[in-house]
Design a protein around this motif. Structure first.
Motif, mmCIF file in Angstrom:
data_model
loop_
_atom_site.group_PDB
_atom_site.id
_atom_site.type_symbol
_atom_site.label_atom_id
_atom_site.label_comp_id
_atom_site.label_asym_id
_atom_site.label_seq_id
_atom_site.Cartn_x
_atom_site.Cartn_y
_atom_site.Cartn_z
ATOM 1 N N SER A 3 0.846 -1.192 0.000
ATOM 2 C CA SER A 3 0.000 0.000 0.000
ATOM 3 C C SER A 3 0.882 1.243 0.000
ATOM 4 C CB SER A 3 -0.882 -0.005 1.245
ATOM 5 O OG SER A 3 -1.529 1.233 1.394
ATOM 6 N N ARG A 4 0.507 2.231 -0.773
ATOM 7 C CA ARG A 4 1.283 3.464 -0.858
ATOM 8 C C ARG A 4 1.088 4.315 0.394
ATOM 9 N NH1 ARG A 4 3.890 3.821 -5.014
ATOM 10 N NH2 ARG A 4 4.262 6.038 -5.084
ATOM 11 N N LYS A 5 -0.077 4.142 1.026
ATOM 12 C CA LYS A 5 -0.374 4.927 2.225
ATOM 13 C C LYS A 5 0.161 4.201 3.454
ATOM 14 C CE LYS A 5 -4.290 7.073 4.574
ATOM 15 N NZ LYS A 5 -4.287 6.499 5.882
ATOM 16 N N ARG A 111 10.621 4.007 7.031
ATOM 17 C CA ARG A 111 10.894 2.706 6.409
ATOM 18 C C ARG A 111 9.830 2.361 5.378
ATOM 19 N NH1 ARG A 111 12.019 -0.211 11.955
ATOM 20 N NH2 ARG A 111 14.032 0.709 12.427
ATOM 21 N N HIS A 112 8.579 2.670 5.710
ATOM 22 C CA HIS A 112 7.493 2.415 4.764
ATOM 23 C C HIS A 112 7.711 3.199 3.473
ATOM 24 C CE1 HIS A 112 3.492 1.837 3.108
ATOM 25 N NE2 HIS A 112 3.446 3.145 2.933
ATOM 26 N N HIS A 113 8.036 4.481 3.615
ATOM 27 C CA HIS A 113 8.254 5.311 2.419
ATOM 28 C C HIS A 113 9.451 4.804 1.612
ATOM 29 C CE1 HIS A 113 5.038 8.025 3.264
ATOM 30 N NE2 HIS A 113 5.573 8.466 4.387
ATOM 31 N N GLN A 114 10.482 4.330 2.295
ATOM 32 C CA GLN A 114 11.628 3.757 1.587
ATOM 33 C C GLN A 114 11.222 2.485 0.845
ATOM 34 O OE1 GLN A 114 14.460 3.253 4.742
ATOM 35 N NE2 GLN A 114 15.450 5.234 4.356
ATOM 36 N N ALA A 115 10.419 1.660 1.496
ATOM 37 C CA ALA A 115 9.969 0.423 0.859
ATOM 38 C C ALA A 115 9.096 0.720 -0.358
ATOM 39 C CB ALA A 115 9.212 -0.444 1.859
ATOM 40 N N VAL A 116 8.214 1.720 -0.240
ATOM 41 C CA VAL A 116 7.374 2.112 -1.380
ATOM 42 C C VAL A 116 8.248 2.622 -2.513
ATOM 43 C CG1 VAL A 116 5.675 3.834 -2.157
ATOM 44 C CG2 VAL A 116 5.284 2.562 -0.047
ATOM 45 N N GLN A 117 9.226 3.442 -2.176
ATOM 46 C CA GLN A 117 10.133 3.969 -3.203
ATOM 47 C C GLN A 117 10.921 2.835 -3.847
ATOM 48 O OE1 GLN A 117 13.207 6.609 -1.772
ATOM 49 N NE2 GLN A 117 13.193 7.769 -3.681
#
Length: 141
Positions: A3-5, A111-117
């Motif tokens: 999920s992006r969010k 970490r979530h934003h890094q994983a999404v990126q």
């Protein structure tokens, strides 16, 4: 698919609100200690300034009574000072606990934003690899 969010975004906002409230409580406790310290210093100064020389027994009794009342007030102020210092420490500990909670969630969010990126970059690389493979096959034919 990821999920992006950030799924804990609402909890993070809630914890940030709690952190701001805790910071406000610390500021209020610090202000109460400063105000009390000023009041105690003024009372102590009044006690020192009341060193009048008695002219008769009635004035001597009045001075003694005033000093006794002043000492009693000063003792009360010192007890209140100890309570305010304890309240300030409790508020500071509550703030530190809130801050730890916020920092933990902020790290998870990062970490979530890094994983999404990373997932976006991997998807893009896969697409480029597919395009390059298709282009090679067309040039071979």
């Amino acid at each position: 698919m990821m999920s992006r969010k950030f799924s804990l975004a609402s909890l993070l906002r809630l914890r940030q609100i709690g952190e701001r409230q805790a910071a406000r409580a610390v500021a209020e406790a610090n202000q109460a200690v400063r105000a009390h310290t000023l009041q105690r210093e003024q009372t102590l100064q009044e006690l020192h300034d009341s060193a009048n020389d008695p002219v008769d027994s009635a004035s001597l009794l009045a001075i003694a009574a005033a000093r006794s009342a002043g000492r009693s007030a000063l003792a009360d102020l010192q007890a209140l000072e100890a309570q305010l210092a304890e309240d300030r420490e409790l508020a500071a500990e509550a703030y530190r606990a809130q801050r730890r909670g916020v920092k933990a969630l902020e790290k998870l969010e990062a970490r979530h934003h890094q994983a999404v990126q990373h997932a976006d970059l991997a998807r893009e690389q896969h697409l480029l690899d597919d395009l390059a493979g298709t282009a090679r096959e067309r040039t071979r034919q």
